[in-house]
Design an enzyme around this catalytic site. Structure first.
Site, PDB file in Angstrom:
ATOM      1  N   LYS A  36      34.546  62.100  94.585  1.00  0.00           N
ATOM      2  CA  LYS A  36      34.770  60.900  95.388  1.00  0.00           C
ATOM      3  C   LYS A  36      33.669  59.872  95.132  1.00  0.00           C
ATOM      4  O   LYS A  36      33.945  58.696  94.834  1.00  0.00           O
ATOM      5  CB  LYS A  36      34.826  61.277  96.875  1.00  0.00           C
ATOM      6  CG  LYS A  36      35.121  60.113  97.793  1.00  0.00           C
ATOM      7  CD  LYS A  36      34.898  60.465  99.269  1.00  0.00           C
ATOM      8  CE  LYS A  36      36.037  61.290  99.823  1.00  0.00           C
ATOM      9  NZ  LYS A  36      37.224  60.453 100.159  1.00  0.00           N
ATOM     10  N   ARG A 106      31.445  61.457 104.630  1.00  0.00           N
ATOM     11  CA  ARG A 106      32.455  62.343 104.051  1.00  0.00           C
ATOM     12  C   ARG A 106      31.826  63.250 102.997  1.00  0.00           C
ATOM     13  O   ARG A 106      30.892  62.866 102.303  1.00  0.00           O
ATOM     14  CB  ARG A 106      33.550  61.534 103.348  1.00  0.00           C
ATOM     15  CG  ARG A 106      34.518  60.832 104.252  1.00  0.00           C
ATOM     16  CD  ARG A 106      35.633  60.213 103.383  1.00  0.00           C
ATOM     17  NE  ARG A 106      36.733  59.691 104.183  1.00  0.00           N
ATOM     18  CZ  ARG A 106      36.850  58.420 104.556  1.00  0.00           C
ATOM     19  NH1 ARG A 106      35.917  57.534 104.227  1.00  0.00           N
ATOM     20  NH2 ARG A 106      37.901  58.044 105.267  1.00  0.00           N
ATOM     21  N   GLY A 115      40.459  68.731 102.490  1.00  0.00           N
ATOM     22  CA  GLY A 115      40.513  69.220 103.866  1.00  0.00           C
ATOM     23  C   GLY A 115      39.630  70.411 104.151  1.00  0.00           C
ATOM     24  O   GLY A 115      39.611  70.929 105.257  1.00  0.00           O
ATOM     25  N   MET A 117      36.265  70.584 103.861  1.00  0.00           N
ATOM     26  CA  MET A 117      34.957  70.283 104.462  1.00  0.00           C
ATOM     27  C   MET A 117      35.113  69.190 105.517  1.00  0.00           C
ATOM     28  O   MET A 117      36.212  68.712 105.774  1.00  0.00           O
ATOM     29  CB  MET A 117      33.977  69.901 103.363  1.00  0.00           C
ATOM     30  CG  MET A 117      33.571  71.132 102.543  1.00  0.00           C
ATOM     31  SD  MET A 117      32.391  70.742 101.244  1.00  0.00           S
ATOM     32  CE  MET A 117      33.407  69.887 100.074  1.00  0.00           C
ATOM     33  N   ARG A 360      41.517  59.015  92.120  1.00  0.00           N
ATOM     34  CA  ARG A 360      41.260  60.273  91.402  1.00  0.00           C
ATOM     35  C   ARG A 360      42.483  60.590  90.553  1.00  0.00           C
ATOM     36  O   ARG A 360      43.569  60.020  90.778  1.00  0.00           O
ATOM     37  CB  ARG A 360      40.956  61.412  92.372  1.00  0.00           C
ATOM     38  CG  ARG A 360      42.089  61.699  93.323  1.00  0.00           C
ATOM     39  CD  ARG A 360      41.689  62.766  94.340  1.00  0.00           C
ATOM     40  NE  ARG A 360      42.716  62.906  95.358  1.00  0.00           N
ATOM     41  CZ  ARG A 360      42.552  63.577  96.483  1.00  0.00           C
ATOM     42  NH1 ARG A 360      41.409  64.158  96.764  1.00  0.00           N
ATOM     43  NH2 ARG A 360      43.533  63.670  97.361  1.00  0.00           N
ATOM     44  N   HIS A 476      53.563  98.847  85.578  1.00  0.00           N
ATOM     45  CA  HIS A 476      54.703  98.970  84.665  1.00  0.00           C
ATOM     46  C   HIS A 476      55.761  97.913  84.973  1.00  0.00           C
ATOM     47  O   HIS A 476      56.240  97.209  84.091  1.00  0.00           O
ATOM     48  CB  HIS A 476      55.301 100.377  84.785  1.00  0.00           C
ATOM     49  CG  HIS A 476      56.521 100.585  83.955  1.00  0.00           C
ATOM     50  ND1 HIS A 476      57.789 100.402  84.440  1.00  0.00           N
ATOM     51  CD2 HIS A 476      56.649 100.910  82.645  1.00  0.00           C
ATOM     52  CE1 HIS A 476      58.666 100.630  83.473  1.00  0.00           C
ATOM     53  NE2 HIS A 476      58.001 100.945  82.375  1.00  0.00           N
ATOM     54  N   GLU A 765      41.085  99.534  70.866  1.00  0.00           N
ATOM     55  CA  GLU A 765      41.316  99.532  72.313  1.00  0.00           C
ATOM     56  C   GLU A 765      40.400 100.498  73.046  1.00  0.00           C
ATOM     57  O   GLU A 765      40.583 100.768  74.219  1.00  0.00           O
ATOM     58  CB  GLU A 765      42.779  99.836  72.630  1.00  0.00           C
ATOM     59  CG  GLU A 765      43.317 101.086  71.948  1.00  0.00           C
ATOM     60  CD  GLU A 765      44.837 101.245  72.094  1.00  0.00           C
ATOM     61  OE1 GLU A 765      45.399 100.748  73.063  1.00  0.00           O
ATOM     62  OE2 GLU A 765      45.439 101.901  71.214  1.00  0.00           O
ATOM     63  N   SER A 784      44.311  95.073  65.722  1.00  0.00           N
ATOM     64  CA  SER A 784      44.905  94.383  66.859  1.00  0.00           C
ATOM     65  C   SER A 784      44.201  94.899  68.108  1.00  0.00           C
ATOM     66  O   SER A 784      44.220  96.091  68.389  1.00  0.00           O
ATOM     67  CB  SER A 784      46.403  94.660  66.925  1.00  0.00           C
ATOM     68  OG  SER A 784      46.950  94.003  68.046  1.00  0.00           O
ATOM     69  N   ASN A 788      44.292  95.588  77.093  1.00  0.00           N
ATOM     70  CA  ASN A 788      44.575  96.284  78.359  1.00  0.00           C
ATOM     71  C   ASN A 788      43.736  97.556  78.447  1.00  0.00           C
ATOM     72  O   ASN A 788      42.988  97.759  79.401  1.00  0.00           O
ATOM     73  CB  ASN A 788      46.053  96.695  78.447  1.00  0.00           C
ATOM     74  CG  ASN A 788      46.974  95.498  78.567  1.00  0.00           C
ATOM     75  OD1 ASN A 788      46.519  94.371  78.720  1.00  0.00           O
ATOM     76  ND2 ASN A 788      48.269  95.746  78.486  1.00  0.00           N
ATOM     77  N   ASP A 789      43.877  98.413  77.434  1.00  0.00           N
ATOM     78  CA  ASP A 789      43.142  99.672  77.482  1.00  0.00           C
ATOM     79  C   ASP A 789      41.651  99.446  77.277  1.00  0.00           C
ATOM     80  O   ASP A 789      40.823 100.173  77.830  1.00  0.00           O
ATOM     81  CB  ASP A 789      43.689 100.653  76.433  1.00  0.00           C
ATOM     82  CG  ASP A 789      44.972 101.307  76.930  1.00  0.00           C
ATOM     83  OD1 ASP A 789      45.365 101.021  78.078  1.00  0.00           O
ATOM     84  OD2 ASP A 789      45.575 102.087  76.182  1.00  0.00           O
ATOM     85  N   CYS A 851      46.974  92.057  71.272  1.00  0.00           N
ATOM     86  CA  CYS A 851      48.333  92.291  71.759  1.00  0.00           C
ATOM     87  C   CYS A 851      48.336  92.824  73.177  1.00  0.00           C
ATOM     88  O   CYS A 851      49.307  93.401  73.623  1.00  0.00           O
ATOM     89  CB  CYS A 851      49.080  93.248  70.831  1.00  0.00           C
ATOM     90  SG  CYS A 851      48.340  94.881  70.743  1.00  0.00           S
ATOM     91  N   TYR A 871      45.534  85.741  65.462  1.00  0.00           N
ATOM     92  CA  TYR A 871      46.717  85.492  66.288  1.00  0.00           C
ATOM     93  C   TYR A 871      46.588  86.163  67.639  1.00  0.00           C
ATOM     94  O   TYR A 871      45.763  87.061  67.822  1.00  0.00           O
ATOM     95  CB  TYR A 871      47.994  85.981  65.576  1.00  0.00           C
ATOM     96  CG  TYR A 871      48.098  87.485  65.459  1.00  0.00           C
ATOM     97  CD1 TYR A 871      48.657  88.257  66.475  1.00  0.00           C
ATOM     98  CD2 TYR A 871      47.630  88.139  64.318  1.00  0.00           C
ATOM     99  CE1 TYR A 871      48.733  89.634  66.366  1.00  0.00           C
ATOM    100  CE2 TYR A 871      47.714  89.514  64.204  1.00  0.00           C
ATOM    101  CZ  TYR A 871      48.264  90.259  65.227  1.00  0.00           C
ATOM    102  OH  TYR A 871      48.338  91.621  65.131  1.00  0.00           O
TER     103      TYR A 871
END
Lengths: 899, 899
Positions: A36, A106, A115, A117, A360, A476, A765, A784, A788-789, A851, A871
């Site tokens: 602001k 403000r 809203g 603060m 803004r 899953h 992995e 690759s 996740n693992d 992946c 990739y």
């Protein structure tokens, strides 16, 4: 608490003045001035009429806390000087009896926290200045109304009084006088009310309401700083990943009044339509009102422009206040051209004079973001690269799936995790069999399960959407649903599922099989009955942005697809190959799962090979289908990964049924199930470990791939299959299995008299694999990252079990984000970086991709781009998101490298 | 196959001659000459009478394989030159009709591989040379017997003929002639037999037995090289971690004969007693015999020296062949002084003349190793440091536990894993309750379980030993038993346990509760009935070596102990503190487990705190006991680590019983058990994650520690408790919990009016923690590597589930060793190194230790020493092993750094 020493330096300057055509700050100084304050300074410098004021820098927020929540004297000194500046500019004097200057105080952080603060208006009023204001404005009621509003706000925000007490006093007076509206109160009433208010304040707080305007000012500034750490502000910061140490600035600004008669007004507007992006002035205003009234919704706001008024019965500002409107139009055009983006502005007209209170960057829907970006390119306002940076990739999800009609009425039943976006509506069923049956009868169904397992795939395919009561964003159900582009709400713990009675219970509701519910997979909400949904539309702007993204990215985008259907969707969304084709999902089809089971319970290698021989033609057909669909694009096939027990039934009933079906004694099945049980299946006998102990499994899969490839290549299509070996932790695992696979493929090539190239690579992995990536690369044609693992092992967190604490971890800031959604750069990211660098130390041209689920997450994609992966691979419906995210990452990194 | 390019260079020299007082090689050239060849060369150079010969270098083994299993011409050329050398030295000629030279062809790798590779004796005999030998030796029978032995050996080893066929022919002739012994055969019989043998060879192999001595020679040399890769040799190498690429050397040596009459003999001897270390000449010999006869056990060998003859009815060599004996004594003394270690020697006396055939470092028992090391220090033969390097730390285990009497007769039932050393004998019971009951009645019991859980602790304490049918070297049973110093055989899969019938079945045996078995925890063997055991004796040599070790090590040795009993044992074994005190084991005592359960099923924080208040006095007493026992030594206490479900019962019966006991509805218990179920408990809601969601648990434990410390300190004992927080993955977990613990301890200090220092540190047991160790160190006073969990997560292997593939992994050389026994240096080790370096980057004096199972493994200790840890912590009974291993590591690393 804010750590002042570590996070920021002591500022050079505490207070920045603005107004009357000049300013000490600018839009570039958001870090110190907040959003602001920076924009108020910028507008001032642009010669736009802004009520004069000053900004106390964000750095003072930290110092304020370090100083025992007291304003340092140096800050006060500079603020007083800046206050004099305002007085000079506006020709009023703070605390003056005749012509008092009133100010607003403000908050204003770097990032917008609407809203969250505190704000105090009309500050500077007391029993004498109120009379001056009355006289000067010629409006005694206005003055006293402002005064009572100020007392209400100040006592609540600064003095910590329960705000409803004064509200009650006001209502009492209205009752007593027989009034209905606040505006019925006369100036006499208001004077009495002010007296009453002050009495209450003393009673409640034990302190007199401060008459001294300076005492008011310091109190208000301190309160705004303190409001940085209210619970709701902290929650909001956590939710939006705003660091605590940023702090807020405080803006003190001369008051202007939109409520001084019919020549006064206040409004908010967007320089373009934020919901569809169309290029016209869009907004609302109210005559004789203050800013809060526009938002409060008590009076219906009127449209800004004639164009915006087309669909309204109300008159526009363009017609009612043409002069102010004309000025506003020239300002909005100036602002948009200056900021080179769509602006969200606030203004007040005080007795005919236009004052700008805020500008803004305007928030917008995804559809609008695409349209505005394309338009601004055409207007030569921004470059193509800038256009791409204006669009939030995650937002594209909205465009790719059906969504709940925002106008629709709905009854919320419960809220779970927004596991897979889109909306779905249907009758609830509790088993995959029912899902398929009902679908067969032409019903739309929602599959409701405590959690899903691979055996539920057919039910998930049949269903419109999936609802589970357990499991997280990467359970899953969530992973598979996202892969299918199907709506899913997961881990909805409030809902209780009773399989036996085929009932779903939540709060006071109890739904039976066949009852209708609606899921919003983008918010996690579950609604009772049917809620109207809106279909997605992908227009030419979408295509244009995607093409632009492609031209600007370095990372290739592949997809995770296990069947021709997914492969096709992904290719239509622009996937450049398959990065992960999981072969285990193919094992669950009804016509082969029992053969898989025979293979698993085999007592000898010969018996196992016999079952594998039966599986071979199925697998070969799977691969032929996928290869055909991908038309020569690269396809990475991961050999069997999960532990074998995942394919076996577990309940007594299922075991008995299987026993009858495949004519194997129940006892033998039971003992096999028992002997294959694992304490920690995630860390168990799976992936390449299976192939070390049972080489024939991977040999069959390699043969199926090679035979499929031979057929495709004979058909004249080019193809380089990429065979991927999972859960490798040592070089020797890979060298042994590579040799087996290679020999099998060469055998097939000889048998079929066909030659084709093929690659053999590995998942990285496990932390150990990343550490010894230089060695592993000796045997790998590609890497690759299975993030996740890698996340599960590096952090030691099972994603299936994390639900009980991950929420607390994110909300307490222990983890910045769910590490299964967005990559943990510091830990897992370091391993990805290490694995890539070490792998390429051995083979400088090693192809490296990712992946895991992270392949579709924009924040993670930025990271993968930065460490030089080739990739990312993601679920089909996230391919467009990944294309855009990859382009943005590339543009940003080139920008960064230029600096 | 051997990789010649990668692993070795092409040698400068192919063939090394020795004999007649000089040699081209030496004892230092074991890498090229193998152990046997190097020592033959060394003895020659020392002027000791060695039959002349030559050694073909180990490098030729690789070249042989690379050359399609053919001897390169250059090697043959050099071998022929060396053969001429032998001829000159010995005055015989290879293939000569009148005075033929016969040779032996023997393998000889760098490391001793007794009996694993092939040997051919009497090579050079054919139908003409045999006559020459007969004439020259004046012993026709001897010549023909040598010839028939040679044909048997050669046809078996080189020509690949089934050896039993010739054996049958020999037996047939004996039957036919009515003989009983081989020695009954006359020279005429032997001539006939040789003819018969040659016929059989042609029939079986299709090839004539080679008459050409040179053809015989090349065939034998090739066969010895080939025997490097026989299955049994490969198995042996894998077992003893001998790299394939080392290859074997081939030793060709002039034959000498101990079977040429009563003035001939052959024997083996040790320069000191290898079983107790006493200093006297110890060995056996046979008159008129060849080397193989001593080992074969057909005739009973006679003692070497008078001293050795004291306990024998037979005459010693000292008496029978005094001249040769005298010479032998002077040689053994020379050899021991030269090699500065106890030697294992082989010799032959041929017609009065002594020939030395081999010398090598003698294997010895652990007791002998200690005694010999101490004696040799006193004799000033070796330094103290050398003495320490002569003792295998793992061998000390033998000395610390009772062992099976080697003389005892026994019936082997089954073989499991040698999980915790020692021997134990008792009646089998199948439950912990029975174990305690029977113990109470004065019975010795063996606790037999499929696997143990923490609830079995009391039964394990009551039992003499533990036998499980599931789980590996680091299963619960194994870890806890080692901690107790109690014998355990784990994962004995052959045995089937039937809890219902209280029966144990294995092969044809079926044992009932109360039947007696004996366990050998050092070999994993399970015996039927009682087998006599021998108690350990720790004498002054043990103490002396331990003191020497202490003076030579840098690493401190702590122990893992959860109770005063273990703490006491460890302190007696020399532990310098407790590195890991697991608090969860304390929760399983009968008088508190139900309170723990109440805490777990609590619905509110208040209810949970109420249960914790009840636990507090128990925990405080636990700590007071341990602190007292450790007398001011440092004690590291790990706060609660396992997931809560581990403390709950699981079967319906147990749940119902608990329900009655603690008056909580069965349904509530069942639903709690269900809701706490985890898919991968290892990666679940445990350790510090519990304390983030339920801070009151750690707060109670911190209070118990602080109150205990306060009492101890008030009693005048010094104490610095070290509080350790497990499973930390992020800095913030530690900073939050550290603040809680710190506040609690300070509160207690105020309450009790006592001041004491305390440390708060963390386990580093997740890859992420090692990666961000620099950050974590900001909040940690110390690190302790939990290498068990670090191994599980870095390799992605659950130690509870690894049994199904870890064996194959080690046997196929995918992993060098079981990574839960000996640290995986490349992967887990890299993380330990990284964690230490990064932690000390933040705090250069950070105290860093290790408290996983690896803390007691000598190979791992060497690694921990090399990366600069401050201490290792191991189970009480491994403390002496660790002390010695730490000293050896330190001595070796100083040696290495000097080079």
């Amino acid at each position: 608490m804010i750590n002042t020493t570590a996070s920021k330096k002591f500022p050079q300057k505490f207070v920045y003045s603005f107004g009357a055509g000049s300013a000490e700050g600018s839009a570039k100084m958001k870090e110190s001035l907040g959003g602001k304050g920076a924009n108020l300074a910028e507008m001032s410098s642009l010669g736009i009429n802004v009520p004069p004021g000053f900004t106390i820098a964000t750095e003072i927020c930290g110092i304020f806390y370090a100083n025992g929540k007291k304003l340092p004297e140096e800050v006060k000194r500079d603020a007083l000087k800046a206050l004099q500046n305002i007085e000079t500019n506006i020709g009023k004097k703070f605390g003056d009896h005749n012509n008092p200057l009133l100010v607003s105080v403000r908050s204003g952080a770097r990032a917008s926290m609407p809203g969250m603060m505190d704000t105090i208006l009309n500050l500077g009023l007391n029993d004498t200045t109120v009379e001056g204001l009355a006289k000067k404005s010629g409006n005694s009621r206005f003055a006293w109304d402002s005064y009572r509003r100020f007392i209400q706000m100040y006592s609540d925000v600064v003095m910590g009084m329960n705000g409803s007490l004064l509200e009650v006093a006001l209502e009492d007076m209205k009752d007593h006088k027989g009034y209905k509206l606040d505006t019925d109160l006369t100036d006499a009433d208001l004077k009495e009310l002010v007296k009453e208010f002050k009495k209450k304040v003393v009673e409640e707080t034990g302190k007199k309401f401060p008459e001294d305007p300076f005492e008011q000012l310091w109190g208000a500034i301190s309160s705004v700083f303190e409001s940085w750490n209210t619970p709701r502000a902290i929650t909001y910061r956590n939710l939006h990943e705003i660091p605590e140490w940023w702090g807020t600035a405080v803006n003190v600004q001369s008051m202007v009044f939109g409520n001084m008669g019919d020549d006064s007004a206040t409004g908010v507007a967007f320089t373009r339509n934020p919901s569809n992006g169309e290029k016209y002035f869009y907004g609302e205003f109210l005559i004789n009102a203050q800013g809060e009234d526009v938002v409060a919704g008590i009076r219906t706001p009127q449209p800004i422009s004639k164009k915006a008024a087309e669909s309204s019965s109300l008159k526009s500002m363009e017609e009612i206040l043409p002069k102010a409107y004309e000025e506003l139009v020239s300002i909005y055009k100036k602002l948009e051209a200056h900021y080179r983006d769509m602006q969200d502005i606030e203004f007040t007209v005080e007795q005919g004079r236009l004052w700008m209170l805020q500008t803004r960057t305007g928030k917008r829907t995804s559809a609008a973001a695409l349209k505005i970006a394309c338009d601004m390119i055409d207007e030569k306002l921004i470059t193509e690269q800038e256009a791409l940076l204006r669009i939030d990739p995650s937002g594209l999800d909205q465009l790719l799936h059906p969504t709940i009609d925002p106008q629709a009425k709905k009854t919320l039943l419960a809220k779970g995790l927004p596991a897979s976006p889109g909306a779905a509506c249907g009758r609830i069923v509790f088993s995959s069999e029912d899902a398929e049956d009902w679908k067969g009868r032409g019903e739309k169904v929602i599959l409701v399960r405590v959690e899903t397992s691979p055996e539920d795939i057919t039910g998930m395919i049949a269903a419109q959407g999936i609802l589970t009561t357990r499991g997280g964003m990467t359970s899953h159900a969530a992973v598979v649903a996202r892969g299918m582009g199907k709506c899913c709400v997961a881990g909805c713990g409030e809902i209780e599922v009773d399989y036996k009675r085929e009932e779903l219970r939540v709060s006071s509701y109890s739904l039976r099989k066949g009852d209708v519910i609606t899921l919003d997979g983008s918010t996690g909400e579950v609604f009772l009955g049917e809620v109207k949904t809106v279909d997605p539309r992908l227009d030419e702007t979408f295509d244009r942005i995607m093409k632009l993204a492609d031209a600007n990215r370095r990372l290739k985008i592949r997809t995770n697809a296990d069947n021709p259907r997914d492969a096709k969707i992904a290719r239509q969304f622009g996937a450049e190959g398959i990065g992960l084709c999981r072969t285990e999902h193919m094992f669950f089809d009804a016509d082969r799962i029992d053969v898989v089971r025979k293979m698993i319970i085999a007592d000898s290698t010969a018996e196992r090979e016999q079952a594998l021989d039966q599986l071979l033609p199925f697998q070969r057909q799977d691969f032929i289908g996928i290869f055909k669909e991908m038309q020569g694009l690269p396809v990475t096939i991961r050999l069997l990964d999960p532990p074998l027990h995942e394919f076996l039934p577990h309940t007594d009933e299922e075991i008995e049924e299987l026993s009858r079906r495949i004519a194997v004694p129940v006892e033998k099945l039971r003992s096999k199930v028992k002997s294959l049980h694992e304490f920690n299946p995630m860390l168990g006998h799976r992936g390449c470990r299976l192939a070390i102990t049972f080489p024939e499994i991977y040999n069959m899969q390699a043969r199926a791939i090679a035979e499929a490839a031979a057929e495709i290549v004979k058909g004249g299509q080019t193809l380089i299959p990429e065979i991927m070996i999972p859960i490798v932790a040592t070089k020797k695992e890979l060298s042994i299995l590579r040799a087996n696979v290679e020999a099998t493929v060469r055998d097939v090539q000889k048998e079929k008299g066909v030659k084709f190239d093929f690659l053999i690579g590995t998942m990285i992995e496990l932390p150990r694999a990343a550490i010894i990536a230089d060695e592993i690369a000796e045997c790998a044609d590609f890497f690759s990252f299975g993030t996740n693992d890698l996340t599960q092992t590096a952090l030691g967190i099972s994603r299936d079990d994390a639900g009980r604490f991950l929420g607390a971890y994110v909300s307490q800031g222990i983890l910045e984000r769910d590490p299964f959604v967005s990559i943990d750069r510091q830990g897992v990211g370091e391993l990805v970086k290490m694995g890539t660098e070490r792998g390429r130390k051995t083979k400088s041209d090693l192809k490296v991709g990712v992946c895991g689920e992270h392949g579709g997450d924009p924040n993670s994609i930025e990271f993968f781009n930065s460490v030089g992966l080739d990739y990312v691979s993601c679920s089909p419906y996230r391919v467009p998101i990944a294309r855009l995210a990859a382009a943005r990452a590339n543009i940003l990194s080139r920008g960064a490298s230029k600096k």
